[in-house]
Structure formats: C-alpha cells, structure tokens
Design a protein around this motif. Structure first.
Motif, PDB file in Angstrom:
ATOM      1  N   MET A  36       0.841  -1.190   0.000  1.00  0.00           N
ATOM      2  CA  MET A  36       0.000   0.000   0.000  1.00  0.00           C
ATOM      3  C   MET A  36       0.878   1.242   0.000  1.00  0.00           C
ATOM      4  O   MET A  36       1.990   1.223   0.529  1.00  0.00           O
ATOM      5  N   LEU A  37       0.395   2.310  -0.599  1.00  0.00           N
ATOM      6  CA  LEU A  37       1.163   3.543  -0.696  1.00  0.00           C
ATOM      7  C   LEU A  37       1.096   4.327   0.610  1.00  0.00           C
ATOM      8  O   LEU A  37       0.066   4.346   1.294  1.00  0.00           O
ATOM      9  N   SER A  38       2.205   4.999   0.919  1.00  0.00           N
ATOM     10  CA  SER A  38       2.270   5.794   2.142  1.00  0.00           C
ATOM     11  C   SER A  38       3.193   6.981   1.910  1.00  0.00           C
ATOM     12  O   SER A  38       4.157   6.886   1.138  1.00  0.00           O
ATOM     13  N   TRP A  39       2.875   8.105   2.566  1.00  0.00           N
ATOM     14  CA  TRP A  39       3.669   9.323   2.426  1.00  0.00           C
ATOM     15  C   TRP A  39       3.907   9.920   3.807  1.00  0.00           C
ATOM     16  O   TRP A  39       3.056   9.816   4.698  1.00  0.00           O
ATOM     17  N   ARG A  40       5.043  10.576   3.953  1.00  0.00           N
ATOM     18  CA  ARG A  40       5.397  11.220   5.220  1.00  0.00           C
ATOM     19  C   ARG A  40       5.415  12.731   5.016  1.00  0.00           C
ATOM     20  O   ARG A  40       6.081  13.248   4.118  1.00  0.00           O
ATOM     21  N   ILE A  41       4.659  13.449   5.845  1.00  0.00           N
ATOM     22  CA  ILE A  41       4.612  14.900   5.839  1.00  0.00           C
ATOM     23  C   ILE A  41       5.012  15.359   7.238  1.00  0.00           C
ATOM     24  O   ILE A  41       4.186  15.374   8.163  1.00  0.00           O
ATOM     25  N   GLY A  42       6.272  15.691   7.433  1.00  0.00           N
ATOM     26  CA  GLY A  42       6.747  16.037   8.759  1.00  0.00           C
ATOM     27  C   GLY A  42       6.508  14.890   9.722  1.00  0.00           C
ATOM     28  O   GLY A  42       6.988  13.766   9.515  1.00  0.00           O
ATOM     29  N   ALA A  43       5.733  15.149  10.772  1.00  0.00           N
ATOM     30  CA  ALA A  43       5.430  14.123  11.773  1.00  0.00           C
ATOM     31  C   ALA A  43       4.164  13.332  11.452  1.00  0.00           C
ATOM     32  O   ALA A  43       3.696  12.553  12.291  1.00  0.00           O
ATOM     33  N   VAL A  44       3.612  13.530  10.272  1.00  0.00           N
ATOM     34  CA  VAL A  44       2.340  12.907   9.877  1.00  0.00           C
ATOM     35  C   VAL A  44       2.594  11.856   8.798  1.00  0.00           C
ATOM     36  O   VAL A  44       3.326  12.109   7.836  1.00  0.00           O
ATOM     37  N   THR A  45       1.972  10.705   8.955  1.00  0.00           N
ATOM     38  CA  THR A  45       2.017   9.653   7.933  1.00  0.00           C
ATOM     39  C   THR A  45       0.630   9.475   7.339  1.00  0.00           C
ATOM     40  O   THR A  45      -0.367   9.401   8.072  1.00  0.00           O
ATOM     41  N   ILE A  46       0.568   9.400   6.011  1.00  0.00           N
ATOM     42  CA  ILE A  46      -0.695   9.215   5.288  1.00  0.00           C
ATOM     43  C   ILE A  46      -0.597   7.919   4.495  1.00  0.00           C
ATOM     44  O   ILE A  46       0.356   7.722   3.732  1.00  0.00           O
ATOM     45  N   THR A  47      -1.557   7.032   4.670  1.00  0.00           N
ATOM     46  CA  THR A  47      -1.537   5.711   4.029  1.00  0.00           C
ATOM     47  C   THR A  47      -2.813   5.509   3.232  1.00  0.00           C
ATOM     48  O   THR A  47      -3.908   5.799   3.715  1.00  0.00           O
ATOM     49  N   ARG A  48      -2.666   4.999   2.023  1.00  0.00           N
ATOM     50  CA  ARG A  48      -3.813   4.747   1.133  1.00  0.00           C
ATOM     51  C   ARG A  48      -4.301   3.311   1.300  1.00  0.00           C
ATOM     52  O   ARG A  48      -3.519   2.364   1.211  1.00  0.00           O
ATOM     53  N   ILE A  49      -5.607   3.149   1.545  1.00  0.00           N
ATOM     54  CA  ILE A  49      -6.241   1.831   1.617  1.00  0.00           C
ATOM     55  C   ILE A  49      -7.249   1.744   0.466  1.00  0.00           C
ATOM     56  O   ILE A  49      -8.269   2.448   0.466  1.00  0.00           O
ATOM     57  N   VAL A  50      -6.963   0.890  -0.516  1.00  0.00           N
ATOM     58  CA  VAL A  50      -7.786   0.802  -1.717  1.00  0.00           C
ATOM     59  C   VAL A  50      -8.961  -0.134  -1.485  1.00  0.00           C
ATOM     60  O   VAL A  50      -8.799  -1.251  -0.988  1.00  0.00           O
ATOM     61  N   GLU A  51     -10.150   0.341  -1.876  1.00  0.00           N
ATOM     62  CA  GLU A  51     -11.330  -0.518  -1.863  1.00  0.00           C
ATOM     63  C   GLU A  51     -11.563  -1.126  -3.240  1.00  0.00           C
ATOM     64  O   GLU A  51     -11.814  -2.319  -3.371  1.00  0.00           O
ATOM     65  N   MET A  52     -11.502  -0.309  -4.284  1.00  0.00           N
ATOM     66  CA  MET A  52     -11.708  -0.816  -5.638  1.00  0.00           C
ATOM     67  C   MET A  52     -11.082   0.129  -6.646  1.00  0.00           C
ATOM     68  O   MET A  52     -10.872   1.318  -6.362  1.00  0.00           O
ATOM     69  N   GLU A  53     -10.745  -0.409  -7.809  1.00  0.00           N
ATOM     70  CA  GLU A  53     -10.196   0.388  -8.900  1.00  0.00           C
ATOM     71  C   GLU A  53     -11.157   0.346 -10.071  1.00  0.00           C
ATOM     72  O   GLU A  53     -11.775  -0.686 -10.342  1.00  0.00           O
ATOM     73  N   LEU A  54     -11.283   1.483 -10.763  1.00  0.00           N
ATOM     74  CA  LEU A  54     -12.302   1.636 -11.796  1.00  0.00           C
ATOM     75  C   LEU A  54     -11.689   2.134 -13.104  1.00  0.00           C
ATOM     76  O   LEU A  54     -11.383   3.326 -13.221  1.00  0.00           O
ATOM     77  N   PRO A  55     -11.509   1.268 -14.101  1.00  0.00           N
ATOM     78  CA  PRO A  55     -11.182   1.762 -15.430  1.00  0.00           C
ATOM     79  C   PRO A  55     -12.455   2.269 -16.111  1.00  0.00           C
ATOM     80  O   PRO A  55     -13.487   1.597 -16.102  1.00  0.00           O
ATOM     81  N   VAL A  56     -12.404   3.477 -16.664  1.00  0.00           N
ATOM     82  CA  VAL A  56     -13.587   4.109 -17.247  1.00  0.00           C
ATOM     83  C   VAL A  56     -13.375   4.273 -18.745  1.00  0.00           C
ATOM     84  O   VAL A  56     -12.456   4.967 -19.188  1.00  0.00           O
ATOM     85  N   THR A  57     -14.235   3.630 -19.525  1.00  0.00           N
ATOM     86  CA  THR A  57     -14.201   3.740 -20.979  1.00  0.00           C
ATOM     87  C   THR A  57     -15.094   4.889 -21.422  1.00  0.00           C
ATOM     88  O   THR A  57     -16.232   5.015 -20.942  1.00  0.00           O
ATOM     89  N   TYR A  58     -14.592   5.715 -22.321  1.00  0.00           N
ATOM     90  CA  TYR A  58     -15.379   6.861 -22.780  1.00  0.00           C
ATOM     91  C   TYR A  58     -16.646   6.388 -23.493  1.00  0.00           C
ATOM     92  O   TYR A  58     -16.624   5.469 -24.311  1.00  0.00           O
ATOM     93  N   SER A  59     -17.763   7.033 -23.160  1.00  0.00           N
ATOM     94  CA  SER A  59     -19.044   6.756 -23.803  1.00  0.00           C
ATOM     95  C   SER A  59     -19.682   8.080 -24.182  1.00  0.00           C
ATOM     96  O   SER A  59     -19.922   8.925 -23.312  1.00  0.00           O
ATOM     97  N   ALA A  60     -19.950   8.276 -25.475  1.00  0.00           N
ATOM     98  CA  ALA A  60     -20.579   9.517 -25.914  1.00  0.00           C
ATOM     99  C   ALA A  60     -21.982   9.657 -25.353  1.00  0.00           C
ATOM    100  O   ALA A  60     -22.469  10.767 -25.138  1.00  0.00           O
TER     101      ALA A  60
END
Length: 285
Positions: free
Chosen positions: A1-25
């Motif tokens: 999982m992705l994580s970032w450090r901002i000074g004394a703060v840690t931010i972590t990404r928890i993925v529920e689902m990924e969505l590929p979106v196909t263009y529809s006119a």
C-alpha cells in the motif's frame, strides 16, 4: 500500500476498488475527455490512462496518523450495499483487513472526515452487524459538514436518501457525529479548507507539519486530466461551473510549491506536485 510522510504525519492509502472508465458519448463521465483529447496529454499515460484509453480511477480511504490523532479521510462505498456505482451488486471486500495490515484497528480510529456525502465517501462509516447498520469505528468522532448534510437532507434523490439512512444516520443515532463548518481545524497539523462545487459543502483536507504540506483533494478533482484541463467537470458535479472555477483557483495556489497533492480518486502513484504548463498545469507524480 502507498504511504507518504509529511513532517510528523504519515498518510496511508487503503484501496477498496479500482475503476477503469471507458469513454461513452451517450453517458460520458467527462464529456470532453475523448480518447483523442486524452492522447494530447502524454503524461497521463500509463499511470492515469491505459493503452486502451481508459481513464483509471481508484476508490480509496486515506489514513492520517498525526501526533495525538488517528484520522480516516473518506470511507469508500462499504460492503453489503447494492449501489448503482457497483452495478447494484453489494461489495464484499477485505477493506478492514487491509486497514489492520497497516496497523489500524477499528477501535484505534479517533476521527473520521467525510469530504462530502456521496456514495463512495461514506460507506465504511457503518457496517452490517446482525442485520443492523452500526458504526464501524465506535470510538471515533465523525466530522460531517453541517452545510453538506443540510443540503442532501433537502435535495437528495432516492439513492442519496438511502445512503444517508444506512451510512450517516446510524452514526448520528449513536451520538458520534460532530457537525462542523467548512474551515474547521482538526488538530495542530490537520484542517479543513472549503472547496465547494462538486457539492455545496465539499471540503479538502490540509496537512501541515514541520514545514511540509499536503492536501487531500476529495472530489474537487477526480482525475489528473483535470490538472491539464481544469474546466473539464464531470457530469455529477452539483455545479460544474463552480467546480471548474474552484479547480483553476486551487491548482493556481498549489502550482510550483512544495505541496504534495493526494488525489482521492487518483490511481497509483496517487500523489504528486502540480507544475505550471503553459496556460494550464501538469502533475509530476
């Protein structure tokens, strides 16, 4: 999982689902984002648009571990809910298990922020237990925008009212909700900033610690193509003109500064810096 450090703060990404979106006119998410238009922005490939010219979106929560505060920003769709975004099929994902793998138990969460009250930002506020919707994070205070809640109570259609009834009302009934204004400071390192347009009470989340800064966008932007084209508004923005104005203003404020921009629906690598690029901007992830 992705994580970032901002000074004394840690931010972590928890993925529920990924969505590929196909263009529809017939039913475009972004009317202007045709495959031809996307190809004119090569830096979108391959992370944010794939070889089939599908826009890549992610639904994820962001765990903010700040001094004295464990905060969840946006709680995705949630399990056991037949929503239109899931084709009316209820999800059954290991979301809570993934949180546990990151070292977060349900009881360890001290606060929850919903940047707004759409389906994919409030779902794990609650969980189904013995046929009842109960708070997922029983020791947290749920920070919900006063203006946002008032708007959707008055204006929301059928599914939106269902979302309020199973994902918001149970935490209200449990006495866990704190209605907040759009500029609320949560802790010395974390504060809300108003970014209305996508919804009337929409907020983003600013993190500032030890001279470093980040912003969790919420849905003031959905996809990095909007960095190149700030006036591309999705059809489901409450006010498409206002949301475009907001993006132009905020991207202008963040551009060429050491502010890590974390997109609430941006596919991996999800975070980066906004740079000026001619009359618009680009995303350096």
């Amino acid at each position: 999982m992705l994580s970032w450090r901002i000074g004394a703060v840690t931010i972590t990404r928890i993925v529920e689902m990924e969505l590929p979106v196909t263009y529809s006119a017939e039913h475009p998410v972004f009317p202007e984002a045709t495959p031809q238009a996307l190809r004119r922005t090569p830096w979108l490939y391959p992370h944010f648009v794939n070889e089939q010219d599908q826009m890549l979106l992610s639904i994820h929560a962001l765990l903010v571990d700040a001094p004295g505060l464990r905060l969840v920003v946006d709680t995705c769709v949630g399990n056991d809910r037949p929503r239109s975004i899931t084709g009316r099929q209820p999800l059954s994902t290991p979301f809570l298990e993934h949180m546990a793998q990151a070292g977060w138990s349900r009881d360890s969460v001290q606060a929850v922020i919903c940047t707004h009250l759409h389906v994919d930002h409030v779902g794990w506020n609650t969980m189904l237990e013995n046929g009842r919707w109960v708070p997922t994070f029983p020791k947290a205070r749920y920070l919900i925008g006063r203006r946002e809640l008032e708007h959707w109570r008055a204006e929301g259609g059928g599914e939106q009212q269902t979302i309020l009834s199973d994902s918001v009302q149970p935490v209200l009934d449990a006495g866990l909700v704190e209605l907040v204004e759009m500029d609320r400071r949560i802790s010395p390192e974390v504060r809300l900033t108003p970014t209305p347009g996508h919804t009337p009470g929409h907020v983003s989340v600013l993190i500032e610690s030890e001279g470093e800064s980040a912003v969790i966008t919420g849905d003031m932007t959905h996809h990095p193509c909007q960095i190149a084209h700030p006036r591309w508004s999705p059809m489901f923005d409450s006010d498409r003109e206002a949301s475009a104005d907001m993006r132009e203003r905020m991207f202008g404020e963040w551009a060429d500064k050491p502010i890590l921009v974390i997109g609430t629906h941006y596919a991996a690598p999800t975070a980066g810096h906004i740079r000026r690029d001619g009359e618009a901007f680009r995303f350096d992830a």
